[in-house]
Design an enzyme around this catalytic site. Structure first.
Site, PDB file in Angstrom:
ATOM      1  N   GLU A   1      -7.807  46.636  23.520  1.00  0.00           N
ATOM      2  CA  GLU A   1      -7.486  45.779  23.854  1.00  0.00           C
ATOM      3  C   GLU A   1      -6.246  44.349  24.585  1.00  0.00           C
ATOM      4  O   GLU A   1      -6.751  43.280  23.693  1.00  0.00           O
ATOM      5  CB  GLU A   1      -7.808  44.565  22.514  1.00  0.00           C
ATOM      6  CG  GLU A   1      -9.461  45.179  21.597  1.00  0.00           C
ATOM      7  CD  GLU A   1     -10.781  45.514  22.489  1.00  0.00           C
ATOM      8  OE1 GLU A   1     -10.898  43.948  22.993  1.00  0.00           O
ATOM      9  OE2 GLU A   1     -11.093  46.625  22.574  1.00  0.00           O
ATOM     10  N   GLY A   2      -5.191  45.769  25.059  1.00  0.00           N
ATOM     11  CA  GLY A   2      -4.293  44.939  25.259  1.00  0.00           C
ATOM     12  C   GLY A   2      -3.411  45.051  25.262  1.00  0.00           C
ATOM     13  O   GLY A   2      -1.661  43.683  25.186  1.00  0.00           O
TER      14      GLY A   2
ATOM     15  N   LYS B   1      55.158  43.917  27.798  1.00  0.00           N
ATOM     16  CA  LYS B   1      54.148  43.656  27.282  1.00  0.00           C
ATOM     17  C   LYS B   1      52.932  44.162  25.324  1.00  0.00           C
ATOM     18  O   LYS B   1      52.758  43.653  24.317  1.00  0.00           O
ATOM     19  CB  LYS B   1      52.504  44.240  28.177  1.00  0.00           C
ATOM     20  CG  LYS B   1      52.552  43.371  29.203  1.00  0.00           C
ATOM     21  CD  LYS B   1      51.716  44.496  30.805  1.00  0.00           C
ATOM     22  CE  LYS B   1      52.206  44.208  31.763  1.00  0.00           C
ATOM     23  NZ  LYS B   1      52.221  44.482  33.033  1.00  0.00           N
TER      24      LYS B   1
ATOM     25  N   SER C   1      47.381  38.442  48.748  1.00  0.00           N
ATOM     26  CA  SER C   1      47.380  39.721  47.784  1.00  0.00           C
ATOM     27  C   SER C   1      46.465  39.570  46.504  1.00  0.00           C
ATOM     28  O   SER C   1      46.118  38.972  46.615  1.00  0.00           O
ATOM     29  CB  SER C   1      48.894  40.106  47.228  1.00  0.00           C
ATOM     30  OG  SER C   1      49.264  39.608  45.852  1.00  0.00           O
TER      31      SER C   1
ATOM     32  N   ASP D   1      42.934  41.606  33.571  1.00  0.00           N
ATOM     33  CA  ASP D   1      43.873  41.196  34.485  1.00  0.00           C
ATOM     34  C   ASP D   1      42.911  40.633  35.309  1.00  0.00           C
ATOM     35  O   ASP D   1      43.267  40.392  36.682  1.00  0.00           O
ATOM     36  CB  ASP D   1      44.413  42.295  34.842  1.00  0.00           C
ATOM     37  CG  ASP D   1      45.964  41.868  35.290  1.00  0.00           C
ATOM     38  OD1 ASP D   1      46.314  40.349  35.052  1.00  0.00           O
ATOM     39  OD2 ASP D   1      46.673  42.603  36.203  1.00  0.00           O
TER      40      ASP D   1
ATOM     41  N   SER E   1      52.087  37.002  56.308  1.00  0.00           N
ATOM     42  CA  SER E   1      52.927  37.226  57.396  1.00  0.00           C
ATOM     43  C   SER E   1      52.819  37.322  59.015  1.00  0.00           C
ATOM     44  O   SER E   1      53.026  37.340  59.502  1.00  0.00           O
ATOM     45  CB  SER E   1      53.043  38.994  56.832  1.00  0.00           C
ATOM     46  OG  SER E   1      51.984  39.700  57.533  1.00  0.00           O
TER      47      SER E   1
ATOM     48  N   GLN F   1      48.743  50.406  35.332  1.00  0.00           N
ATOM     49  CA  GLN F   1      49.712  49.401  35.446  1.00  0.00           C
ATOM     50  C   GLN F   1      50.031  50.059  37.317  1.00  0.00           C
ATOM     51  O   GLN F   1      50.105  50.659  37.054  1.00  0.00           O
ATOM     52  CB  GLN F   1      50.654  50.106  34.600  1.00  0.00           C
ATOM     53  CG  GLN F   1      52.371  49.396  34.868  1.00  0.00           C
ATOM     54  CD  GLN F   1      52.257  48.240  34.379  1.00  0.00           C
ATOM     55  OE1 GLN F   1      51.829  47.008  32.829  1.00  0.00           O
ATOM     56  NE2 GLN F   1      53.017  47.499  35.638  1.00  0.00           N
TER      57      GLN F   1
ATOM     58  N   PRO G   1      64.902  34.010  37.335  1.00  0.00           N
ATOM     59  CA  PRO G   1      64.129  34.581  35.686  1.00  0.00           C
ATOM     60  C   PRO G   1      63.570  33.504  35.045  1.00  0.00           C
ATOM     61  O   PRO G   1      64.282  32.748  34.633  1.00  0.00           O
ATOM     62  CB  PRO G   1      64.884  35.879  35.377  1.00  0.00           C
ATOM     63  CG  PRO G   1      66.065  35.751  35.081  1.00  0.00           C
ATOM     64  CD  PRO G   1      66.544  35.039  36.293  1.00  0.00           C
TER      65      PRO G   1
HETATM   66  P1  NAP Z   1      52.347  42.277  47.678  1.00  0.00           P
HETATM   67  O1  NAP Z   1      51.257  42.993  47.545  1.00  0.00           O
HETATM   68  O2  NAP Z   1      53.444  42.824  49.016  1.00  0.00           O
HETATM   69  O3  NAP Z   1      51.725  41.132  49.274  1.00  0.00           O
HETATM   70  C1  NAP Z   1      52.770  40.037  49.699  1.00  0.00           C
HETATM   71  C2  NAP Z   1      52.245  39.128  50.491  1.00  0.00           C
HETATM   72  O4  NAP Z   1      53.371  38.328  51.079  1.00  0.00           O
HETATM   73  C3  NAP Z   1      50.773  39.238  51.081  1.00  0.00           C
HETATM   74  O5  NAP Z   1      49.849  38.389  51.126  1.00  0.00           O
HETATM   75  C4  NAP Z   1      51.622  38.639  53.000  1.00  0.00           C
HETATM   76  O6  NAP Z   1      51.328  39.076  53.913  1.00  0.00           O
HETATM   77  C5  NAP Z   1      53.228  37.989  52.120  1.00  0.00           C
HETATM   78  N1  NAP Z   1      53.938  37.310  52.994  1.00  0.00           N
HETATM   79  C6  NAP Z   1      54.756  39.100  53.821  1.00  0.00           C
HETATM   80  N2  NAP Z   1      55.730  37.953  54.303  1.00  0.00           N
HETATM   81  C7  NAP Z   1      55.476  36.916  54.398  1.00  0.00           C
HETATM   82  C8  NAP Z   1      56.197  35.917  55.359  1.00  0.00           C
HETATM   83  N3  NAP Z   1      56.743  36.440  55.811  1.00  0.00           N
HETATM   84  N4  NAP Z   1      55.304  34.635  55.517  1.00  0.00           N
HETATM   85  C9  NAP Z   1      54.398  34.615  54.501  1.00  0.00           C
HETATM   86  N5  NAP Z   1      53.718  35.557  54.186  1.00  0.00           N
HETATM   87  C10 NAP Z   1      54.313  36.804  53.507  1.00  0.00           C
HETATM   88  O7  NAP Z   1      53.624  41.357  47.075  1.00  0.00           O
HETATM   89  P2  NAP Z   1      52.237  40.061  45.585  1.00  0.00           P
HETATM   90  O8  NAP Z   1      51.495  41.775  44.291  1.00  0.00           O
HETATM   91  O9  NAP Z   1      51.431  39.601  45.464  1.00  0.00           O
HETATM   92  O10 NAP Z   1      53.550  40.354  44.960  1.00  0.00           O
HETATM   93  C11 NAP Z   1      54.446  39.612  45.255  1.00  0.00           C
HETATM   94  C12 NAP Z   1      55.872  38.667  44.743  1.00  0.00           C
HETATM   95  O11 NAP Z   1      55.497  38.470  43.616  1.00  0.00           O
HETATM   96  C13 NAP Z   1      56.763  40.308  44.330  1.00  0.00           C
HETATM   97  O12 NAP Z   1      58.057  39.562  44.176  1.00  0.00           O
HETATM   98  C14 NAP Z   1      56.241  40.259  43.146  1.00  0.00           C
HETATM   99  O13 NAP Z   1      57.209  41.280  42.551  1.00  0.00           O
HETATM  100  C15 NAP Z   1      55.775  39.182  42.641  1.00  0.00           C
HETATM  101  N6  NAP Z   1      55.386  39.532  41.335  1.00  0.00           N
HETATM  102  C16 NAP Z   1      55.131  38.689  39.953  1.00  0.00           C
HETATM  103  C17 NAP Z   1      54.661  38.998  39.196  1.00  0.00           C
HETATM  104  C18 NAP Z   1      55.228  38.227  37.971  1.00  0.00           C
HETATM  105  O14 NAP Z   1      54.802  38.646  36.679  1.00  0.00           O
HETATM  106  N7  NAP Z   1      55.236  37.063  37.367  1.00  0.00           N
HETATM  107  C19 NAP Z   1      53.505  39.515  39.420  1.00  0.00           C
HETATM  108  C20 NAP Z   1      52.771  40.188  40.315  1.00  0.00           C
HETATM  109  C21 NAP Z   1      54.010  39.883  41.356  1.00  0.00           C
HETATM  110  P3  NAP Z   1      50.479  40.106  54.171  1.00  0.00           P
HETATM  111  O15 NAP Z   1      49.140  40.297  53.155  1.00  0.00           O
HETATM  112  O16 NAP Z   1      50.147  39.260  55.794  1.00  0.00           O
HETATM  113  O17 NAP Z   1      51.579  41.319  54.274  1.00  0.00           O
END
Ligand code: NAP
Length: 940
Positions: A386-387, A54, A175, A123, A198, A98, A273
């Site tokens: 006078e207000g 960054k 998330s 963000d 999930s 972060q 990536p």
């Molecule tokens: P997180 O906070 O762990 O959330 C994961 C989400 O996935 C939760 O809502 C969870 O559901 C859901 N989930 C887990 N297992 C599942 C399944 N089997 N079926 C359906 N949904 C499921 O993760 P996050 O921060 O959002 O990140 C997700 C991914 O994106 C990670 O790999 C992270 O490294 C990546 N990421 C990448 C960037 C980038 O810059 N490219 C930025 C941020 C994150 P529940 O809510 O029910 O637990």
């Protein structure tokens, strides 16, 4: 076979565009810079990698990046304090925390992120910005970086900005950082959005419906090829790290989608990536530059405030002021503060409806251009007033709640004396008021009490010092003032060293090193008791304190003297508070207060008494303006209220300065000058604006048909007595004569300062259409830029819309403001200039006492101070019975006094009461409280 979407390439494109935009902005605004601050707690290695990327990209496009690395032992409070520092740092435009936090303490990361000011949130993760995105307020928020990157990729790769509209969008993951905001963002771009998590039972089935599939779950290759609808756009956010098993080998990254299999079916797909990852960083940099431009260059604090106005419940006839005030439910003041862009950390709450605000706002918003600055003044009033205050509040209600402008009213805090005496204390009246009225009129946040304490500490110190000097020999006196410590050193405090320096003696660390003569001169202030000008004060109308004798106790050994109490608002410390520009300036002004002359005719100051810092300590909190609201929910600063005769009668410079920043370049600050324009407006320009350096944009001159009839030759208007029929029936002749005399002179006076004048005819129910028309016509013919009739007392802001429009128009161009006199003119010439130019006198006549004082103040080096005339407000002349625009008179100057700390010389034209009294039937008879509900009644 799907086309691969290269996030690396698209992110470069974004960064290039941002770099160009930043360069262009810097060319137009050479001091402009965009700065991203990253807050890291602990030292996670993956965080270090992301942060490094960054900062590198920020530098590449010419922005600034800085890392605030904090120890893992940091507590929640300490971390929030770090965020506050960044919020208050004008050089920082974007802040991110972060995540995850690497900490040994339990810290609520959501609350920490939420501490970021929404305009510095890059963000989109603060509750406010996230909430706005969820509600579809897309132009009032900032898009979270990863979802924003996803959207950008879809739009770019399909070449269609509206591609999402009408498509089935399925988001895997909910998330706060990715899934939920992505779903909102795509929904508000008109996709039909489904979120899976999930607990979703049929994820595959849902995925198969997706025209656009966004996956963010953090599970390697969870989504299979046969889950993809043919031709779909697949955005894979997942970053799943597979640690290298052999030394020298790199970790491997995998997405949440089985890319190879999905490629066979999808239309487009992001690799991992090189897909969403680089887009996140690019969008972060883009958001930082956008927020910097929005905050610093788009007219103040991001344009118009997101403010909720309150609707007054209008009733005719208009009920009592307190009943009107009570009919409204005010907003909680923290909500109003937030609406007008005051940070949580800049607010000190005093209950729910009042707060003090920090002067840090001026520094934080130093990049914001000041708003337009308007002073409300009036023609020479009747004793009924006078207000002007009502007009000030009505005008801000109209500008804010009706014309949707950013606007602040800055008004004086009333003294409690009149509240229980005869006049009442309300700011405004009818449907144009500051609310809650009882909080406004009683105590507020204690500023007046602090002034009382500071003033009286100085008074006590003066009498005590004279007593000790009178009862001790030089040596004993010096030894007591500079006591010897255990090492035998006579240590001098900072304020004592300053006195040594003023006396031209060596500034020694040990008093023993001074000669006997130096010790004696240092220790003896030798106050000439007949010259003491410092009185004790009290915020009560107490006529029996107008003349007192002190020192009657037996321990004072007959050292009695005659003195008096003034009302607190007449204290020079109140005038200092109103004119100061910072806490250090306040201290400086306090140090210069001249309390008397010594027997050799030299000034004795508060600093000589040794009390400068102690008084400043008592005054510390008072420098922060008090935030309240109008009946229609617009913001008001209530701050300082010096007497309008022996002082300048204006609310504080500091409140105006803070307000001018908060409203921003296109906003308005409306303030009021006490008494008629000949006194209030002249002092506003020649004293207040001179010290503040602020440029006024327009004058609103309040006139009433009633006062004009009085100036036209109508019978005397007496407070408490019923009005004569001339004031109740149409009388064109009296109105015309009043316009031709007093109104004309006051307009001409205002024009002498080069500031446009808008005449506001404050309408009373007895005024006839013919009478009002004449005032408007005459005002314009005598040089007012505009003149309008206003009905804000009866109708609130709605009744002052015409006035508000006239003010907007009058302030659309910069005024040609100039002072009436230069400071280097002699004191007598300055007084004569005001008398001739503003009052219409032929000249001035100085009494012997006045001559002697002018000579003394000039000798003492105070002749460069501005003049603060202490004259009746009931006539342009010195004689309150002379109405209209008297001519052919000589203004008698009875005496001249100095408020050196406040920074003005005040000539006395006639007797000036500095302690009001109570009448036979003061209004306290009507003031009641219901002990059950604590409801107060009878205030007006
Ligand atoms: P997180 O906070 O762990 O959330 C994961 C989400 O996935 C939760 O809502 C969870 O559901 C859901 N989930 C887990 N297992 C599942 C399944 N089997 N079926 C359906 N949904 C499921 O993760 P996050 O921060 O959002 O990140 C997700 C991914 O994106 C990670 O790999 C992270 O490294 C990546 N990421 C990448 C960037 C980038 O810059 N490219 C930025 C941020 C994150 P529940 O809510 O029910 O637990």
């Amino acid at each position: 076979m799907a086309k691969l979407i290269s996030g690396s390439e698209y992110s470069q494109k974004v960064l290039q565009e941002v770099a160009e935009k930043l360069k262009e902005t810097k060319e137009k605004n050479p001091t402009f810079q965009a700065c991203l601050a990253i807050v890291q707690v602990g030292n996670r290695s993956d965080s270090n990698v992301y942060i490094g990327a960054k900062l590198k990209k920020a530098a590449e496009i010419g922005a600034e990046g800085k890392l605030i690395k904090l120890p893992e032992t940091i507590t929640q409070g300490e971390l929030e304090a770090e965020i506050d520092k960044l919020n208050n740092d004008d050089n920082v435009d974007g802040i991110i925390v972060q995540l995850p936090l690497d900490t040994v303490n339990e810290i609520d990361a959501d609350s920490v992120v939420d501490r970021i000011h929404p305009l510095k949130d890059v963000d989109g993760l603060t509750r406010e910005n996230a909430g706005r995105l969820f509600r579809g307020e897309l132009d009032k928020t900032i898009f979270p970086c990863t979802p924003f990157g996803c959207l950008y990729l879809v739009q770019q790769v399909t070449g269609d900005l509206n591609f999402v509209a009408g498509k089935n969008v399925v988001v895997l993951g909910r998330s706060k950082i990715v899934g939920s905001p992505a779903a909102s963002l795509f929904m508000w771009h008109h996709g039909t959005t489904t979120i899976c998590h999930s607990k979703t039972q049929n994820v595959k089935e849902q995925c198969l419906k997706a025209d656009i599939l966004i996956v963010a779950i953090g599970r390697k290759h969870y989504v299979k090829g046969d889950w993809i609808k043919p031709g779909a756009v697949v955005i894979d956010c997942g970053i799943n790290v597979e640690e290298a098993t052999e030394p020298g080998k790199k970790n491997r990254l995998f997405g949440d989608v089985d890319t190879e299999a999905a490629k066979q079916v999808a239309g487009y797909i992001t690799p991992v990536p090189g897909g969403v990852g680089p887009m996140t960083v690019a969008m972060l940099i883009r958001n930082t530059v956008e927020q910097a431009i929005r905050r610093k260059l788009s007219g103040g604090q991001g344009g118009n405030w997101p403010i909720t106005y309150l609707k007054p419940k209008l009733v005719t006839p208009v009920p009592s002021d307190i009943a009107v005030s009570r009919s409204q439910v005010p907003k909680n003041i923290d909500m109003l503060a937030k609406e007008v862009g005051i940070l949580h950390s800049e607010l000190d709450l005093f209950g729910k409806k009042k707060a003090k605000v920090s002067l840090d706002i001026i520094k934080r918003l130093q990049h914001v251009k000041d708003g337009r600055y308007v002073v409300v003044t009036g023609i020479t009033p009747t004793p009924l007033g006078e207000g002007k205050s009502t007009t000030t509040i009505g005008l801000v209600q109209a500008l804010g709640a009706h014309l949707k402008k950013n606007v602040f009213a800055c008004v004086r805090q009333p003294s409690q004396g009149p509240t229980f005496g005869i006049k009442g204390g309300a700011a405004g009246g009818g449907y144009s008021q500051v609310i809650p009225m009882e909080e406004f009129n009683l105590h507020l946040t204690g500023d007046i009490h602090a002034i009382t304490a500071a003033n009286n500490l100085l008074a006590a110190a003066i009498d005590a010092r004279m007593f000790h000097e009178a009862t001790q020999q030089d040596d004993a006196l010096f030894n007591r003032l500079c006591p010897q410590n255990k090492q035998g050193v006579r240590v001098l405090s900072a304020v004592q060293k300053r006195r040594l320096s003023r006396l031209g003696f060596p500034v020694v660390d040990d008093g023993n090193l001074l000669t006997s003569e130096q010790k004696a001169k240092f220790a003896r202030l030798d106050i000439d008791v007949s010259t003491i000008t410092w009185n004790r004060v009290m915020d009560v109308n107490d006529r029996f304190l107008r003349g007192i004798e002190v020192g009657l106790g037996s321990q004072e050994k007959g050292h009695t003297r005659k003195t008096q109490f003034d009302i607190t608002v007449a204290s020079e410390i109140m005038a200092i508070l109103a004119l100061t520009t910072s806490l250090s300036d306040l201290r400086d002004r306090i140090s210069k207060i001249v309390i008397a002359s010594d027997k050799q005719g030299q000034p004795v100051t508060a600093d000589d008494i040794g009390i400068t810092d102690a008084l400043t300590v008592l005054m510390r909190d008072t420098v922060r303006p008090n935030l309240m609201q109008t009946l229609e929910g617009t913001p008001v600063f209530v701050h300082a209220g010096p007497f309008a005769n022996i002082a300048h009668g204006q609310s504080s410079i500091l409140a105006d300065k803070v307000a001018l920043k908060l409203v921003g370049e296109n906003g308005f600050v409306i303030t009021e000058a006490g008494f008629g324009a000949d006194i209030g407006m002249e002092k506003f320009f020649d004293i207040k604006c001179r010290y503040s350096g602020l440029l006024p944009s327009a004058v609103v001159l309040v006139a009433t048909v009633r006062a004009l009839k009085m100036h036209g030759g109508g019978p005397a208007v007496v407070a408490g007595a019923p009005l004569k029929h001339e004031y109740l029936d149409e009388n064109i002749e009296l109105v015309t004569k009043g316009c031709d005399s007093n109104l004309r002179k006051q307009i001409e006076n205002a024009n002498k300062f080069g500031v446009p004048v808008v005449v506001c005819v404050n309408r009373f129910s007895t005024d006839t259409a013919n009478e009002l028309e004449i005032v408007v016509e005459k005002a314009k013919s005598y040089g007012a830029q505009n003149a309008v009739v206003s009905e804000h007392w009866a109708k609130g802001g709605a009744g002052a819309i015409q006035l508000a429009n006239a003010v907007v128009e009058a302030t659309s161009e910069k005024s040609n403001f100039k002072f009436l006199y230069p400071l280097d003119l002699g004191l007598e010439e300055k007084i004569a200039t005001i008398a001739r130019e503003i009052y219409g006198a032929d000249g001035i006549e100085l009494s012997e006492a006045a001559k002697e004082k002018i000579e003394r103040y000039t000798r003492q080096g105070f002749s460069k101070l501005p003049i603060c005339m202490a004259k009746t407000h009931l006539s342009l002349s010195h004689d309150p019975t002379k109405k209209g625009a008297p001519t052919g008179f000589i203004l008698p100057i009875r005496d001249v006094r100095a408020s050196v700390g406040a920074g003005f010389i005040y000539p006395l034209v006639g007797e000036m009461t500095t302690m009001p009294g109570l009448s036979t039937r003061p209004c306290f008879f009507d003031i009641t409280i219901d002990p059950e509900t604590e409801q107060i009644d009878g205030l007006f």
